[in-house]
Design an enzyme around this catalytic site. Structure first.
Site, PDB file in Angstrom:
ATOM      1  N   HIS A 177      -3.211   2.370  -8.645  1.00 29.10           N
ATOM      2  CA  HIS A 177      -4.663   2.515  -8.637  1.00 29.10           C
ATOM      3  C   HIS A 177      -5.041   3.880  -9.182  1.00 29.10           C
ATOM      4  O   HIS A 177      -4.188   4.755  -9.304  1.00 29.10           O
ATOM      5  CB  HIS A 177      -5.198   2.392  -7.204  1.00 29.10           C
ATOM      6  CG  HIS A 177      -4.363   3.180  -6.224  1.00 29.10           C
ATOM      7  ND1 HIS A 177      -3.397   2.586  -5.432  1.00 29.10           N
ATOM      8  CD2 HIS A 177      -4.301   4.496  -5.947  1.00 29.10           C
ATOM      9  CE1 HIS A 177      -2.795   3.505  -4.692  1.00 29.10           C
ATOM     10  NE2 HIS A 177      -3.320   4.682  -4.990  1.00 29.10           N
TER      11      HIS A 177
ATOM     12  N   ARG B 210       8.831   9.522  -8.350  1.00 26.81           N
ATOM     13  CA  ARG B 210       8.780   8.718  -7.131  1.00 26.81           C
ATOM     14  C   ARG B 210       7.612   7.766  -7.385  1.00 26.81           C
ATOM     15  O   ARG B 210       6.450   8.193  -7.451  1.00 26.81           O
ATOM     16  CB  ARG B 210       8.533   9.627  -5.925  1.00 26.81           C
ATOM     17  CG  ARG B 210       8.418   8.904  -4.575  1.00 26.81           C
ATOM     18  CD  ARG B 210       6.990   8.722  -4.205  1.00 26.81           C
ATOM     19  NE  ARG B 210       6.774   8.259  -2.840  1.00 26.81           N
ATOM     20  CZ  ARG B 210       5.624   7.773  -2.409  1.00 26.81           C
ATOM     21  NH1 ARG B 210       4.585   7.704  -3.217  1.00 26.81           N
ATOM     22  NH2 ARG B 210       5.483   7.377  -1.182  1.00 26.81           N
TER      23      ARG B 210
ATOM     24  N   ASP C  67       4.924   5.287  -6.638  1.00 27.11           N
ATOM     25  CA  ASP C  67       4.149   4.959  -5.450  1.00 27.11           C
ATOM     26  C   ASP C  67       3.882   3.447  -5.380  1.00 27.11           C
ATOM     27  O   ASP C  67       3.557   2.823  -6.388  1.00 27.11           O
ATOM     28  CB  ASP C  67       2.810   5.720  -5.574  1.00 27.11           C
ATOM     29  CG  ASP C  67       1.953   5.633  -4.344  1.00 27.11           C
ATOM     30  OD1 ASP C  67       2.449   5.943  -3.256  1.00 27.11           O
ATOM     31  OD2 ASP C  67       0.768   5.256  -4.482  1.00 27.11           O
TER      32      ASP C  67
ATOM     33  N   GLU D  92       9.121   3.656  -4.090  1.00 28.90           N
ATOM     34  CA  GLU D  92       8.620   3.477  -2.727  1.00 28.90           C
ATOM     35  C   GLU D  92       8.333   1.994  -2.557  1.00 28.90           C
ATOM     36  O   GLU D  92       7.356   1.473  -3.120  1.00 28.90           O
ATOM     37  CB  GLU D  92       7.330   4.277  -2.499  1.00 28.90           C
ATOM     38  CG  GLU D  92       6.897   4.226  -1.054  1.00 28.90           C
ATOM     39  CD  GLU D  92       5.392   4.149  -0.821  1.00 28.90           C
ATOM     40  OE1 GLU D  92       4.981   4.331   0.327  1.00 28.90           O
ATOM     41  OE2 GLU D  92       4.629   3.882  -1.775  1.00 28.90           O
TER      42      GLU D  92
ATOM     43  N   ASP E  41       3.629  10.086   5.216  1.00 30.19           N
ATOM     44  CA  ASP E  41       2.838   8.998   5.789  1.00 30.19           C
ATOM     45  C   ASP E  41       3.170   8.836   7.270  1.00 30.19           C
ATOM     46  O   ASP E  41       3.971   9.587   7.819  1.00 30.19           O
ATOM     47  CB  ASP E  41       3.141   7.698   5.038  1.00 30.19           C
ATOM     48  CG  ASP E  41       2.572   7.718   3.619  1.00 30.19           C
ATOM     49  OD1 ASP E  41       1.492   8.319   3.432  1.00 30.19           O
ATOM     50  OD2 ASP E  41       3.202   7.161   2.715  1.00 30.19           O
TER      51      ASP E  41
HETATM   52  C1  GLC Z   1       1.690   5.353  -0.744  1.00 29.93           C
HETATM   53  C2  GLC Z   1       1.667   6.795  -0.319  1.00 29.93           C
HETATM   54  C3  GLC Z   1       0.480   7.044   0.569  1.00 29.93           C
HETATM   55  C4  GLC Z   1      -0.778   6.682  -0.171  1.00 29.93           C
HETATM   56  C5  GLC Z   1      -0.704   5.259  -0.717  1.00 29.93           C
HETATM   57  C6  GLC Z   1      -1.810   4.997  -1.674  1.00 29.93           C
HETATM   58  O1  GLC Z   1       1.924   4.509   0.327  1.00 29.93           O
HETATM   59  O2  GLC Z   1       2.876   7.158   0.286  1.00 29.93           O
HETATM   60  O3  GLC Z   1       0.428   8.371   1.016  1.00 29.93           O
HETATM   61  O4  GLC Z   1      -1.883   6.780   0.684  1.00 29.93           O
HETATM   62  O5  GLC Z   1       0.507   5.027  -1.392  1.00 29.93           O
HETATM   63  O6  GLC Z   1      -1.583   5.658  -2.883  1.00 29.93           O
END
Ligand code: GLC
Length: 561
Positions: free
Chosen positions: A115, A210, A212, A253, A320
């Site tokens: 996003h 990394r 996301d 992630e 997080d």
């Molecule tokens: C991932 C990140 C988190 C963030 C989310 C939206 O889960 O670790 O911190 O709010 O993505 O980008």
């Protein structure tokens, strides 16, 4: 034990740095403020690179620092090609990657491509003009989709996944907060943009990304569209990355179930190089909470499979909440009871928003147990800034911000993080975790501090490549509260044992076989010798052991077969 990765020759092994590295994650904005405006910056971080090098860190992962309204700590990017001015300039960033490289530290950065911010010019243009090419960069619906109240990532805070935009006169899809419209990541033009963004940062010296929210990035999106994951997108990203920089990596992630792991790694290791092991993470917390290592052992077995070039990133806490969504309800309740009993400590109906040290009541024995475990799980360890000194949290701050307070460098005002009166987030002050007590300067001087313990354990971890490279076997110890893992790689073996119980225990491991009569303790003096290879080991409450099997001659023998 099987010999792992016979297919990789010695030269390849030297190149695959991420298989066995010490990674440290931090947010530039809360690490060190050099210009005194209250917000951490690249110059501040650059000044602290020697600290990180001294700790033994080999790669840093930086949370997003691109231009952003910062409503989700930078995970709402409004310009992928600019550094947010509050952290410095692109020039400062390049100085940082250069200086890091001088010290042998690689720089990984977050790639937030699921996003954008709603302030991104693409979104602004898209909502204003239905004929704009940017309209298709996002995901729209004329009517409110019937499933608009499902699939929120932040339940309790986020009400919906589709929000009406008055200017566009349509609903847009957002998997996360409403100010983070999802990109239409299946659209070729968006994929081109993603490649361009990666190429840009690679030119500035980054060693990987990394990535996301990967499962959402690769999903088909749209009103009434079934969420199918397109794994070929990972291969495309990987190929592009590797063409541009051979040793750069993708760290995904993806909080997924084990049966899908290989889809993310790729059978031939042709998708993500690395993934966070959320499965092991959650069960490790269960083991710490319940003194029961069996579910953790099962999680390790379930996530055993990975391609020779793939690697797990093992972590305890991150920026997080500690997401416990993959545990059973009873297991989750157990962890809540032990580590986050108050409603205010919990978040999104599934997690705990505290840092590790307060969860463990600052109990040094348990902290060492937890980190010793993390450093000896199959994979590459990822430490979070401040954990090396046992930093605490501030639950007065909203949501996940409680565990994102500035680094505590000294007992000076604001923990030496900034000269400004008002830091970007308050520095934890007073009480057992306040900067007055918990800070780098004080711990540097104390040989028994958490900081010096961490430095020593990292040094030892680097001398045990079997953990990153080898194959593992979980040994029976006759006890549910003890985990014993035997690693083997290139004629060398290392045994790691962790006692989760608050009581001394005696265990027996049967190694047998020639050359396994002696276990040399790598961290303290009590070795174990048993001609039969049956070792009885007494462990103190929350004790841990790293043994090299058969003596210290390992440096002499690293022959592959
Ligand atoms: C991932 C990140 C988190 C963030 C989310 C939206 O889960 O670790 O911190 O709010 O993505 O980008």
């Amino acid at each position: 034990m099987r010999t792992a990765y016979v297919g990789l020759d010695f030269f390849v092994i030297k190149d695959l740095w991420y298989k066995n590295a010490i990674v440290y994650c931090l947010h530039v904005g809360t690490f060190m403020d050099a210009d005194g405006d209250g917000i951490g910056d690249f110059n501040g971080l650059e000044n602290r690179l020697d600290y990180l090098a001294g700790l033994g860190v080999e790669a840093i992962w930086l949370m997003p620092f691109q231009k952003s309204p910062r409503r989700d700590d930078g995970y709402d990017v409004s310009d992928y090609y600019q550094v947010d001015p509050c952290y410095g300039t692109l020039g400062d960033f390049v100085e940082l990657t250069h200086e890091a490289e001088q010290r042998g530290i690689r720089v990984l950065i977050d790639l937030v491509i699921n996003h954008t911010s709603d302030q991104h010019p693409w979104f602004q243009e898209a909502r204003r003009d239905p004929d704009s090419k940017y309209r298709d960069y996002y995901v729209w619906s004329k009517k409110k989709p019937p499933d608009a109240n499902e699939g929120m990532v932040f339940p309790g805070v986020q009400k919906t996944t589709w929000t009406y935009d008055k200017v566009a006169r349509a609903y847009y899809f957002h998997r996360f907060y409403d100010f983070q419209p999802d990109l239409n990541t299946r659209h070729p033009a968006v994929q081109d943009e993603i490649r361009k963004i990666m190429g840009f940062w690679l030119e500035l010296g980054v060693a990987g990304f990394r990535v996301d929210a990967v499962p959402f990035v690769i999903q088909s999106k749209g009103p009434g569209v079934k969420n199918v994951e397109h794994y070929d997108m990972l291969r495309d990203l990987r190929e592009f990355l590797q063409w541009r920089r051979g040793d750069a990596v993708i760290l995904a992630e993806a909080n997924i179930v084990p049966k899908n792991d290989m889809q993310y790694f790729g059978d031939d290791g042709d998708r993500a190089h690395m993934m966070f092991n959320f499965q092991v993470n959650q069960h490790a917390f269960y083991a710490l909470a319940a003194a029961d290592a069996r579910p953790l052992a099962r999680a390790l077995e379930k996530t055993r499979e990975r391609p020779a070039t793939g690697q797990w990133a093992q972590f305890l806490r991150n920026h997080d909440e500690l997401d416990l969504g993959r545990l059973t309800k009873a297991q989750r309740e157990r962890v809540f009871d032990a580590f986050g009993p108050d409603k205010d400590m919990q978040l999104y109906d599934r997690g705990i928003r505290r840092r590790l040290a307060p969860m463990l009541n600052g109990d040094r024995r348990r902290l060492e147990l937890a980190y010793s475990l993390m450093f000896t799980l199959p994979g590459t360890p990822v430490i979070r800034y401040g954990d090396e000194i046992g930093m605490g949290d501030d639950l007065d701050l909203p949501e996940r911000n409680g565990a994102r307070t500035p680094m505590q460098w000294s007992h000076e005002p604001n923990g030496g993080f900034t000269r400004a009166k008002k830091p970007v987030l308050p520095v934890v002050s007073g009480g057992p975790f306040g900067f007055e007590k918990v800070n780098v300067a004080a711990q540097r001087r104390d040989p028994d501090s958490m900081l010096n313990w961490t430095e020593r354990i990292i040094r030892m971890r680097k001398e045990v490549p079997e953990i990153g490279w080898g194959d593992f076997e979980i040994l029976s110890t006759g006890r549910n509260d003890v985990l014993a893992i035997l690693y083997g790689w290139r004629n060398n073996e290392v045994l790691c044992v962790h006692n989760f119980r608050d009581a001394a225990v005696e265990i027996e491991v049967r190694l047998g076989g020639p050359g396994r009569a002696s276990l040399v303790n790598l961290l303290s003096d009590d070795h174990s010798d048993s001609p039969s290879g049956r070792h009885r080991i007494v462990m103190e409450p929350y004790g841990y052991r790293w043994f090299r099997v058969g003596g210290l001659g390992y440096v002499l023998d690293r022959t592959p077969f």
